[in-house]
Design a protein around this motif. Structure first.
Motif, PDB file in Angstrom:
ATOM      1  N   GLY A  49       0.830  -1.202   0.000  1.00 38.70           N
ATOM      2  CA  GLY A  49       0.000   0.000   0.000  1.00 38.70           C
ATOM      3  C   GLY A  49       0.858   1.243   0.000  1.00 38.70           C
ATOM      4  N   GLY A  50       0.205   2.393   0.103  1.00 37.85           N
ATOM      5  CA  GLY A  50       0.947   3.644   0.149  1.00 37.85           C
ATOM      6  C   GLY A  50       1.695   3.795   1.468  1.00 37.85           C
ATOM      7  N   ASP A  51       2.751   4.584   1.447  1.00 38.69           N
ATOM      8  CA  ASP A  51       3.537   4.804   2.665  1.00 38.69           C
ATOM      9  C   ASP A  51       4.004   6.251   2.693  1.00 38.69           C
ATOM     10  N   LEU A  52       3.491   7.012   3.654  1.00 41.05           N
ATOM     11  CA  LEU A  52       3.804   8.439   3.740  1.00 41.05           C
ATOM     12  C   LEU A  52       5.216   8.714   4.245  1.00 41.05           C
ATOM     13  N   ARG A  53       5.895   7.691   4.724  1.00 40.62           N
ATOM     14  CA  ARG A  53       7.284   7.887   5.135  1.00 40.62           C
ATOM     15  C   ARG A  53       8.187   8.172   3.939  1.00 40.62           C
ATOM     16  N   ILE A  54       7.761   7.730   2.753  1.00 38.20           N
ATOM     17  CA  ILE A  54       8.600   7.889   1.562  1.00 38.20           C
ATOM     18  C   ILE A  54       8.743   9.363   1.180  1.00 38.20           C
ATOM     19  N   PRO A  55       7.635  10.117   0.961  1.00 36.04           N
ATOM     20  CA  PRO A  55       7.825  11.539   0.646  1.00 36.04           C
ATOM     21  C   PRO A  55       8.459  12.320   1.792  1.00 36.04           C
ATOM     22  N   HIS A  56       8.185  11.913   3.024  1.00 32.61           N
ATOM     23  CA  HIS A  56       8.812  12.558   4.181  1.00 32.61           C
ATOM     24  C   HIS A  56      10.329  12.400   4.116  1.00 32.61           C
ATOM     25  N   PHE A  57      10.780  11.194   3.840  1.00 27.57           N
ATOM     26  CA  PHE A  57      12.216  10.899   3.757  1.00 27.57           C
ATOM     27  C   PHE A  57      12.854  11.592   2.551  1.00 27.57           C
ATOM     28  N   VAL A  58      12.239  11.434   1.373  1.00 25.15           N
ATOM     29  CA  VAL A  58      12.806  12.008   0.155  1.00 25.15           C
ATOM     30  C   VAL A  58      12.896  13.527   0.280  1.00 25.15           C
ATOM     31  N   GLY A  59      11.840  14.149   0.773  1.00 26.76           N
ATOM     32  CA  GLY A  59      11.844  15.600   0.906  1.00 26.76           C
ATOM     33  C   GLY A  59      12.898  16.100   1.869  1.00 26.76           C
ATOM     34  N   MET A  60      12.987  15.482   3.050  1.00 22.36           N
ATOM     35  CA  MET A  60      13.943  15.945   4.053  1.00 22.36           C
ATOM     36  C   MET A  60      15.376  15.892   3.555  1.00 22.36           C
ATOM     37  N   HIS A  61      15.693  14.876   2.765  1.00 17.34           N
ATOM     38  CA  HIS A  61      17.088  14.697   2.379  1.00 17.34           C
ATOM     39  C   HIS A  61      17.475  15.461   1.115  1.00 17.34           C
ATOM     40  N   ALA A  62      16.582  16.358   0.664  1.00 22.48           N
ATOM     41  CA  ALA A  62      17.010  17.329  -0.350  1.00 22.48           C
ATOM     42  C   ALA A  62      18.151  18.176   0.192  1.00 22.48           C
ATOM     43  N   LEU A  97      21.858  24.341 -14.033  1.00 27.76           N
ATOM     44  CA  LEU A  97      21.731  22.910 -13.756  1.00 27.76           C
ATOM     45  C   LEU A  97      21.220  22.665 -12.336  1.00 27.76           C
ATOM     46  N   VAL A  98      21.660  23.479 -11.390  1.00 24.48           N
ATOM     47  CA  VAL A  98      21.193  23.358 -10.012  1.00 24.48           C
ATOM     48  C   VAL A  98      19.696  23.631  -9.928  1.00 24.48           C
ATOM     49  N   VAL A  99      19.234  24.653 -10.649  1.00 24.83           N
ATOM     50  CA  VAL A  99      17.804  24.978 -10.639  1.00 24.83           C
ATOM     51  C   VAL A  99      17.004  23.830 -11.261  1.00 24.83           C
ATOM     52  N   VAL A 100      17.498  23.270 -12.356  1.00 25.66           N
ATOM     53  CA  VAL A 100      16.822  22.130 -12.980  1.00 25.66           C
ATOM     54  C   VAL A 100      16.765  20.949 -12.011  1.00 25.66           C
ATOM     55  N   ALA A 101      17.885  20.674 -11.340  1.00 24.14           N
ATOM     56  CA  ALA A 101      17.922  19.553 -10.382  1.00 24.14           C
ATOM     57  C   ALA A 101      16.943  19.776  -9.233  1.00 24.14           C
ATOM     58  N   ALA A 102      16.871  21.011  -8.735  1.00 24.80           N
ATOM     59  CA  ALA A 102      15.948  21.309  -7.637  1.00 24.80           C
ATOM     60  C   ALA A 102      14.502  21.154  -8.078  1.00 24.80           C
ATOM     61  N   ALA A 103      14.190  21.624  -9.296  1.00 21.81           N
ATOM     62  CA  ALA A 103      12.826  21.469  -9.809  1.00 21.81           C
ATOM     63  C   ALA A 103      12.479  19.990  -9.979  1.00 21.81           C
ATOM     64  N   ALA A 104      13.442  19.218 -10.481  1.00 18.16           N
ATOM     65  CA  ALA A 104      13.213  17.784 -10.647  1.00 18.16           C
ATOM     66  C   ALA A 104      13.008  17.098  -9.302  1.00 18.16           C
ATOM     67  N   TYR A 105      13.797  17.500  -8.317  1.00 15.47           N
ATOM     68  CA  TYR A 105      13.679  16.889  -6.987  1.00 15.47           C
ATOM     69  C   TYR A 105      12.333  17.242  -6.361  1.00 15.47           C
ATOM     70  N   ALA A 106      11.908  18.498  -6.508  1.00 17.85           N
ATOM     71  CA  ALA A 106      10.595  18.897  -5.999  1.00 17.85           C
ATOM     72  C   ALA A 106       9.494  18.102  -6.690  1.00 17.85           C
ATOM     73  N   GLY A 107       9.654  17.894  -7.996  1.00 14.37           N
ATOM     74  CA  GLY A 107       8.685  17.074  -8.726  1.00 14.37           C
ATOM     75  C   GLY A 107       8.656  15.648  -8.219  1.00 14.37           C
ATOM     76  N   LEU A 108       9.825  15.101  -7.870  1.00 15.51           N
ATOM     77  CA  LEU A 108       9.889  13.747  -7.331  1.00 15.51           C
ATOM     78  C   LEU A 108       9.163  13.659  -5.988  1.00 15.51           C
ATOM     79  N   VAL A 109       9.361  14.666  -5.136  1.00 20.79           N
ATOM     80  CA  VAL A 109       8.661  14.695  -3.850  1.00 20.79           C
ATOM     81  C   VAL A 109       7.149  14.711  -4.076  1.00 20.79           C
ATOM     82  N   ALA A 110       6.693  15.556  -5.011  1.00 22.83           N
ATOM     83  CA  ALA A 110       5.263  15.622  -5.313  1.00 22.83           C
ATOM     84  C   ALA A 110       4.765  14.285  -5.848  1.00 22.83           C
ATOM     85  N   LEU A 111       5.566  13.639  -6.698  1.00 22.06           N
ATOM     86  CA  LEU A 111       5.155  12.370  -7.299  1.00 22.06           C
ATOM     87  C   LEU A 111       4.984  11.277  -6.259  1.00 22.06           C
ATOM     88  N   VAL A 112       5.968  11.106  -5.378  1.00 23.30           N
ATOM     89  CA  VAL A 112       5.872  10.022  -4.388  1.00 23.30           C
ATOM     90  C   VAL A 112       4.808  10.329  -3.331  1.00 23.30           C
TER      91      VAL A 112
END
Length: 324
Positions: A212-225, A255-270
């Motif tokens: 099932g879904g697990d909210l620890r995943i976006p919590h973990f991914v987001g924090m470790h940005a 490139l840093v801005v692109v990476a940050a946008a991609a990472y934010a998108g990943l957080v939203a996705l998970v």
């Protein structure tokens, strides 16, 4: 800036209270690791000492990174130092309570079965609010800094902002489920799993649900940005000596801005995936399509960031500076 290794003695001086907390977390991780070996008890389907181990390691990484950030401050340095001290003071009892509850054989999070368990859970929630506020203060102070390398400066700012979002996503887990609201008496308030009960089959080490879904995943991914994005900027700087295009500070910044946008998108996705009750390793067509769009947008952004030839390096360009 030049790249130079940092000795342990230098690192300790970044922010002594935070580094003391880091040393304590390292010791707690060892204690929890020993517990995993000698104590075969389980709690909510996982070894009872696994959660203290994960929190100790995660918090160690967090406070060391924050200590490094505070060491870079020039404007508002005193405010940043005190905010870091608040993080250190709140982090020790936060993880300490998790260890204490594990030793008692009790859940630390969501547990309101007894007055003592309720008090511990509420105290932990208060400490998390303090940690979040203090980290927000550090983020504001970092925003005020003018660092020589703009790529480094923006990766710190964006990494902190995404990390704050990741920390905030943890509050999704403290909402009671329908089953908990209907229970009498109420012993648990909140859960990390969505669509399935906590304690089911999970991934090795992380324990993230595979059913099932697990909210620890976006919590973990987001924090470790806060670690991933600065490491990305540092990697770009390390490659600048070999790749001429990366010697241009504007290219690294894009490139840093692109990476940050991609990472934010990943957080939203998970986050979206978890809230739909979907396991990380079992994405449906919609999740795969969204992931594909995110990957394509990231690739396009990277190409655009690198597309224009870099001008002749000025005195300020060249191998970027790394703060240590």
């Amino acid at each position: 800036m030049t790249y130079a290794p940092t000795s342990l003695r230098q690192a300790v001086r970044w922010h002594r209270p935070l580094m003391f907390t880091a040393a304590t977390m390292a010791a707690l991780a060892v204690v929890a690791l020993v517990g995993l070996v000698v104590d075969d008890r389980t709690l909510v389907g996982a070894p009872i000492w696994l959660k203290p181990f994960k929190f100790a390691v995660s918090f160690f990484v967090y406070v060391v990174t924050l200590a490094w950030l505070v060491s870079l401050l020039r404007r508002g340095r005193r405010v940043g130092w005190w905010a870091g001290t608040v993080v250190a003071a709140a982090g020790l009892p936060e993880v300490g309570l998790i260890v204490a509850q594990a030793a008692r054989g009790r859940q630390s999070h969501f547990n309101v079965a007894t007055p003592l368990d309720t008090t511990i859970f509420l105290l932990m929630a208060l400490l998390v609010a303090v940690l979040y506020t203090a980290t927000l203060v550090v983020a504001v102070v970092v925003m005020m800094q003018r660092l020589p390398d703009r790529a480094i400066a923006w990766t710190l700012r964006l990494g902190l902002l995404i990390a704050l979002v990741g920390m905030g996503l943890g509050y999704l887990m403290v909402m009671p489920t329908p089953a908990q609201e209907a229970a009498d008496p109420v012993t648990l308030v909140g859960a990390h799993s969505v669509g399935v009960p906590d304690g089911g089959p999970g991934l090795p080490l992380t324990g993230w649900s595979t059913t099932g879904g697990d909210l620890r995943i976006p919590h973990f991914v987001g924090m470790h940005a806060l670690q991933v994005l600065p490491l990305f900027a540092i990697a770009l700087g390390a490659l600048a000596g070999r790749l001429r295009r990366l010697r241009d500070g504007r290219v690294r910044l894009r490139l840093v801005v692109v990476a940050a946008a991609a990472y934010a998108g990943l957080v939203a996705l998970v986050t979206w995936q978890a809230l739909r009750g979907q396991a990380l390793i079992h994405p449906d067509g919609a999740t795969l399509a969204a992931a594909g769009l995110l990957a394509a947008a990231t690739a396009a952004g990277a190409v655009l960031a690198l597309r224009r030839p870099a001008p002749a390096p000025s005195r300020q360009d060249g191998r970027p500076e790394v703060y240590a």
